[in-house]
Every structure is written in C-alpha cells, then in structure tokens.
Design a protein around this motif. Sequence first.
Motif, PDB file in Angstrom:
ATOM      1  N   LYS A   1       0.834  -1.191   0.000  1.00  0.00           N
ATOM      2  CA  LYS A   1       0.000   0.000   0.000  1.00  0.00           C
ATOM      3  C   LYS A   1       0.878   1.254   0.000  1.00  0.00           C
ATOM      4  O   LYS A   1       2.072   1.184   0.273  1.00  0.00           O
ATOM      5  CB  LYS A   1      -0.901   0.004   1.242  1.00  0.00           C
ATOM      6  CG  LYS A   1      -1.862  -1.168   1.329  1.00  0.00           C
ATOM      7  CD  LYS A   1      -2.697  -1.082   2.608  1.00  0.00           C
ATOM      8  CE  LYS A   1      -3.649  -2.265   2.718  1.00  0.00           C
ATOM      9  NZ  LYS A   1      -4.458  -2.194   3.972  1.00  0.00           N
ATOM     10  N   SER A   2       0.271   2.375  -0.286  1.00  0.00           N
ATOM     11  CA  SER A   2       1.003   3.636  -0.256  1.00  0.00           C
ATOM     12  C   SER A   2       1.328   4.019   1.177  1.00  0.00           C
ATOM     13  O   SER A   2       0.563   3.737   2.109  1.00  0.00           O
ATOM     14  CB  SER A   2       0.175   4.751  -0.903  1.00  0.00           C
ATOM     15  OG  SER A   2      -0.079   4.485  -2.260  1.00  0.00           O
ATOM     16  N   SER A   3       2.447   4.687   1.355  1.00  0.00           N
ATOM     17  CA  SER A   3       2.775   5.243   2.667  1.00  0.00           C
ATOM     18  C   SER A   3       1.967   6.525   2.876  1.00  0.00           C
ATOM     19  O   SER A   3       1.340   7.059   1.949  1.00  0.00           O
ATOM     20  CB  SER A   3       4.269   5.557   2.739  1.00  0.00           C
ATOM     21  OG  SER A   3       4.597   6.628   1.853  1.00  0.00           O
TER      22      SER A   3
ATOM     23  N   GLY B   1       3.605   9.128   0.855  1.00  0.00           N
ATOM     24  CA  GLY B   1       3.431   8.757  -0.544  1.00  0.00           C
ATOM     25  C   GLY B   1       2.038   9.081  -1.058  1.00  0.00           C
ATOM     26  O   GLY B   1       1.870   9.553  -2.192  1.00  0.00           O
ATOM     27  N   LYS B   2       1.019   8.831  -0.240  1.00  0.00           N
ATOM     28  CA  LYS B   2      -0.357   9.162  -0.620  1.00  0.00           C
ATOM     29  C   LYS B   2      -0.507  10.659  -0.882  1.00  0.00           C
ATOM     30  O   LYS B   2      -1.124  11.086  -1.865  1.00  0.00           O
ATOM     31  CB  LYS B   2      -1.329   8.743   0.486  1.00  0.00           C
ATOM     32  CG  LYS B   2      -1.780   7.307   0.451  1.00  0.00           C
ATOM     33  CD  LYS B   2      -2.860   7.076   1.488  1.00  0.00           C
ATOM     34  CE  LYS B   2      -3.372   5.655   1.460  1.00  0.00           C
ATOM     35  NZ  LYS B   2      -4.462   5.458   2.455  1.00  0.00           N
ATOM     36  N   LEU B   3       0.031  11.444   0.027  1.00  0.00           N
ATOM     37  CA  LEU B   3      -0.079  12.891  -0.106  1.00  0.00           C
ATOM     38  C   LEU B   3       0.600  13.372  -1.385  1.00  0.00           C
ATOM     39  O   LEU B   3       0.018  14.141  -2.166  1.00  0.00           O
ATOM     40  CB  LEU B   3       0.537  13.578   1.109  1.00  0.00           C
ATOM     41  CG  LEU B   3       0.630  15.109   1.067  1.00  0.00           C
ATOM     42  CD1 LEU B   3      -0.743  15.738   0.909  1.00  0.00           C
ATOM     43  CD2 LEU B   3       1.312  15.627   2.329  1.00  0.00           C
ATOM     44  N   LEU B   4       1.817  12.923  -1.612  1.00  0.00           N
ATOM     45  CA  LEU B   4       2.557  13.389  -2.778  1.00  0.00           C
ATOM     46  C   LEU B   4       1.947  12.879  -4.084  1.00  0.00           C
ATOM     47  O   LEU B   4       1.985  13.577  -5.103  1.00  0.00           O
ATOM     48  CB  LEU B   4       4.019  12.963  -2.677  1.00  0.00           C
ATOM     49  CG  LEU B   4       4.806  13.609  -1.526  1.00  0.00           C
ATOM     50  CD1 LEU B   4       6.238  13.083  -1.500  1.00  0.00           C
ATOM     51  CD2 LEU B   4       4.815  15.126  -1.656  1.00  0.00           C
ATOM     52  N   SER B   5       1.368  11.685  -4.066  1.00  0.00           N
ATOM     53  CA  SER B   5       0.771  11.146  -5.295  1.00  0.00           C
ATOM     54  C   SER B   5      -0.474  11.920  -5.702  1.00  0.00           C
ATOM     55  O   SER B   5      -0.883  11.876  -6.863  1.00  0.00           O
ATOM     56  CB  SER B   5       0.434   9.663  -5.117  1.00  0.00           C
ATOM     57  OG  SER B   5      -0.575   9.484  -4.134  1.00  0.00           O
ATOM     58  N   SER B   6      -1.094  12.654  -4.750  1.00  0.00           N
ATOM     59  CA  SER B   6      -2.238  13.505  -5.078  1.00  0.00           C
ATOM     60  C   SER B   6      -1.808  14.787  -5.782  1.00  0.00           C
ATOM     61  O   SER B   6      -2.636  15.471  -6.381  1.00  0.00           O
ATOM     62  CB  SER B   6      -3.006  13.888  -3.803  1.00  0.00           C
ATOM     63  OG  SER B   6      -3.570  12.767  -3.190  1.00  0.00           O
ATOM     64  N   CYS B   7      -0.524  15.093  -5.690  1.00  0.00           N
ATOM     65  CA  CYS B   7      -0.033  16.397  -6.158  1.00  0.00           C
ATOM     66  C   CYS B   7       0.950  16.299  -7.312  1.00  0.00           C
ATOM     67  O   CYS B   7       0.866  17.071  -8.276  1.00  0.00           O
ATOM     68  CB  CYS B   7       0.646  17.136  -4.999  1.00  0.00           C
ATOM     69  SG  CYS B   7      -0.350  17.296  -3.497  1.00  0.00           S
ATOM     70  N   ILE B   8       1.882  15.363  -7.225  1.00  0.00           N
ATOM     71  CA  ILE B   8       2.981  15.285  -8.191  1.00  0.00           C
ATOM     72  C   ILE B   8       2.548  14.504  -9.428  1.00  0.00           C
ATOM     73  O   ILE B   8       1.875  13.478  -9.329  1.00  0.00           O
ATOM     74  CB  ILE B   8       4.218  14.622  -7.562  1.00  0.00           C
ATOM     75  CG1 ILE B   8       4.583  15.325  -6.241  1.00  0.00           C
ATOM     76  CG2 ILE B   8       5.385  14.651  -8.529  1.00  0.00           C
ATOM     77  CD1 ILE B   8       4.858  16.807  -6.382  1.00  0.00           C
ATOM     78  N   GLY B   9       2.924  15.014 -10.596  1.00  0.00           N
ATOM     79  CA  GLY B   9       2.593  14.322 -11.837  1.00  0.00           C
ATOM     80  C   GLY B   9       1.173  14.536 -12.308  1.00  0.00           C
ATOM     81  O   GLY B   9       0.685  13.804 -13.172  1.00  0.00           O
ATOM     82  N   THR B  10       0.502  15.537 -11.776  1.00  0.00           N
ATOM     83  CA  THR B  10      -0.870  15.849 -12.163  1.00  0.00           C
ATOM     84  C   THR B  10      -0.884  17.069 -13.081  1.00  0.00           C
ATOM     85  O   THR B  10       0.097  17.818 -13.169  1.00  0.00           O
ATOM     86  CB  THR B  10      -1.732  16.154 -10.929  1.00  0.00           C
ATOM     87  OG1 THR B  10      -1.203  17.316 -10.267  1.00  0.00           O
ATOM     88  CG2 THR B  10      -1.728  14.981  -9.959  1.00  0.00           C
TER      89      THR B  10
ATOM     90  N   ASN C   1      11.917   5.351  -3.897  1.00  0.00           N
ATOM     91  CA  ASN C   1      11.610   3.931  -4.108  1.00  0.00           C
ATOM     92  C   ASN C   1      10.128   3.710  -4.363  1.00  0.00           C
ATOM     93  O   ASN C   1       9.742   2.856  -5.159  1.00  0.00           O
ATOM     94  CB  ASN C   1      12.053   3.112  -2.894  1.00  0.00           C
ATOM     95  CG  ASN C   1      13.568   3.021  -2.780  1.00  0.00           C
ATOM     96  OD1 ASN C   1      14.286   3.137  -3.770  1.00  0.00           O
ATOM     97  ND2 ASN C   1      14.067   2.810  -1.562  1.00  0.00           N
ATOM     98  N   GLU C   2       9.291   4.501  -3.680  1.00  0.00           N
ATOM     99  CA  GLU C   2       7.839   4.310  -3.785  1.00  0.00           C
ATOM    100  C   GLU C   2       7.246   4.963  -5.026  1.00  0.00           C
ATOM    101  O   GLU C   2       6.428   4.360  -5.734  1.00  0.00           O
ATOM    102  CB  GLU C   2       7.151   4.875  -2.539  1.00  0.00           C
ATOM    103  CG  GLU C   2       5.629   4.726  -2.558  1.00  0.00           C
ATOM    104  CD  GLU C   2       4.985   5.220  -1.269  1.00  0.00           C
ATOM    105  OE1 GLU C   2       3.732   5.304  -1.229  1.00  0.00           O
ATOM    106  OE2 GLU C   2       5.725   5.528  -0.301  1.00  0.00           O
ATOM    107  N   LEU C   3       7.671   6.186  -5.305  1.00  0.00           N
ATOM    108  CA  LEU C   3       7.024   6.964  -6.370  1.00  0.00           C
ATOM    109  C   LEU C   3       7.951   7.356  -7.505  1.00  0.00           C
ATOM    110  O   LEU C   3       7.496   7.918  -8.507  1.00  0.00           O
ATOM    111  CB  LEU C   3       6.410   8.247  -5.778  1.00  0.00           C
ATOM    112  CG  LEU C   3       5.328   8.078  -4.712  1.00  0.00           C
ATOM    113  CD1 LEU C   3       4.898   9.451  -4.195  1.00  0.00           C
ATOM    114  CD2 LEU C   3       4.138   7.314  -5.264  1.00  0.00           C
ATOM    115  N   GLY C   4       9.258   7.122  -7.338  1.00  0.00           N
ATOM    116  CA  GLY C   4      10.196   7.546  -8.365  1.00  0.00           C
ATOM    117  C   GLY C   4      10.445   9.036  -8.355  1.00  0.00           C
ATOM    118  O   GLY C   4      10.807   9.630  -9.374  1.00  0.00           O
TER     119      GLY C   4
END
Length: 359
Positions: free
Chosen positions: A95-97, A100-109, A158-161
């Motif tokens: 699962k996301s850390s 990691g969850k927070l950053l995945s909502s913002c980065i690459g969008t 490692n998680e999100l690159g």
Amino acid sequence: MTENILAEPQRESAGASTFGKYNFQYHWALCRVIEKHKSNEEYALLIEYHEDVIIANSLNGQEALFEFYQVKNQSASFTENSLTKREKGKKDTFKSSVLGKLLSSCIGTQYEKRITQIGLVSSSGFSLKTEKNLQLDIIKVGDLSEDCLKNLTDQINNELGISLLPSHLQFIVPEIQLANQEDYVLAQFAKLVNTIFSGAQCNAVDIYRAIIDEMGRKGRIQLDYKEWDRLISKKSLTSDEVNDVLALNTTRPTITQLENDFNDLVSNFGWRPLSTRNLRSKLKTLALKRSGFPTSFDINIIRTVKSLIQKVDYNSFSSDLDYVSALFHQAKVDNLDSIIADSDDLKVEIFYALLVDDL
C-alpha cells in the motif's frame, strides 16, 4: 465555461462517504479558512476531494492556486519511518505510505504547477530531526536535517520515483487540539467577527453550526465535476458563503443606524409595509456583508451605482420619492438591470449608495 483543472480521477473517495462533521480534520480546515477570512482573502474550501482539504485562493478557475493538506488524527507522533512505511496489501503488493499518498495527489498531475503548498497536518506532531534540533510547529523541507531529508527522499524515490521532495512540502503541528476542537473553533469565529465587524455582536454557535453543517453536506458528495463553476457551487465552501453566514448572525450599531435612516427616507413614500420590510432586510444583509468582505464584484457595483447617482440632480425634484424614482429609472437606462436582474436587489443597491458612507 471554464474547465475544472482538478478534474482528474480521485485516488479514493471513501472519506466523503464516511464524513463525520465533528472530525478533527474539518475543524482544522475551518481554522485555516478563518485565518484567510481575517486577511480578506478570497478562497474556496474543498472537502474530501483528492485530499482531505484543498484550499483554492480564487473563485476564478483560470487563476486559482491550490493548497493541498492531508490531516491526520492519531496518538503517536510521525517519524521518518512511519511517514514512509508501506503496509502489505493484497497479492503481495504494498500500500502507499502516508507521505506517498499525499505526494501522489499532487505530483505528476495536470494541476501540479498550480499547487503552492503541500501540507501534512498531525494532531500528535512529528518526531523529525531538524537542523539545530529546533522544535518547530511548521517543519519545511529545508528545516530537516541532512540525514532525515536523505532518508525520506530515498524512501519516496523507491515508492514513487521522485528524486527530490517538493520544496513547498510542510509538516504542520496544529494549534487546535482534539480535546477542545469545537470550543476552539467557536472562539475563532467570535474573534473573526470582532476583527471584520468592529464593535459587532454575534451568535458564534449559530455561525459554527451553519458552516459546519454545510461542510458536512458538501463533504459527503462523491461526484466529479468537469466544469470549475459547478465544482465550486456543488462541492466547495467559499469565502462569499462564509461571509453571508457571518452577516446573517451579526449585529452592529451602525447597521441599526442604517435601518433608521432607511425608515426615515421611505416613511412618506406610501409603500406597502411588507415591501418596505423586505428591502430593509436586504439592505441590512448587504451592508453587513460588504463591511466585512467586499468582493471585487461588490466594489464594481458600488462604483457603478455612485456614478449613476451623480447623473441625477437631487435639487431638480420636489420630493425624495420623485428623486428615488428617477434613480430607479436611470439604473434601467444605464442597463444596470442586466447585471442585477432582481428589481428589489437593484433598489437596495441604490439605497446602499445613498445611505452608506463607511460602515
């Protein structure tokens, strides 16, 4: 119609369906917008949309910039390891850390470049090593020790690159506490009213209930919206809406004087009492709203109506009724009714310009 730049698939929507209006994260969000309201900032607060809390700094979808916040209520302080720890999920996946969850909502969008702040808020604080071992309530990436920053960066890479943590990432220890969150917000609303409506009296409980209930209603909505205006209308709590609630639950001595001046002016007009009462109520609400948080639209309307009044010579009329009637007529000649369609609202704008100097 402006497209909604936030219209990307949400990571999850479970938060919206399990919304509890007395939860810590929503009280924290209220405190955040109260701070903005004190500074006369325009804003739109989005609840459970991509993140726990998003705050836009404008109601204009083409200009709005965003703050993204994840708000956590837990007993233990976050450490480097707990921020990046990934629990094992189904089929040997991870699962996301939390980070990691927070950053995945913002980065690459598609809206990444319009995010000005990414914040992780924790009711129990953070145990993160900082330069000079400072105990900070807001820990920025640049405040972290070299070892701490490297460890977090390596784990997120490692998680999100992601090879660099965003410079606008912050770890926030809130002033509001779990034990007193409701009382704290009530006090903040009382202070807000005192700040923007000097000398006013308010019902802080009614203000709090009206706003927290509206947050609850909009927080439960799980739909996406392609158009920005619909997102703002259906899903957000705006500075305009908050100001309307404040105005309806606040009294000021100067507003009482305004009502008296209005009564004196129209007392001999022969208007029906019910019509007069409706205009007086609308005038009071408008004056309260503008004395606290006049929008750019308000300012433009005030200037337009004052310009209109300058076109009509008061001394050319034998009665105040004839003069006011001439102003109503001039407003239509100037096509002001194309901006303010409701005839009573248009009349109220003219009375406001006539009677209000500086509330």
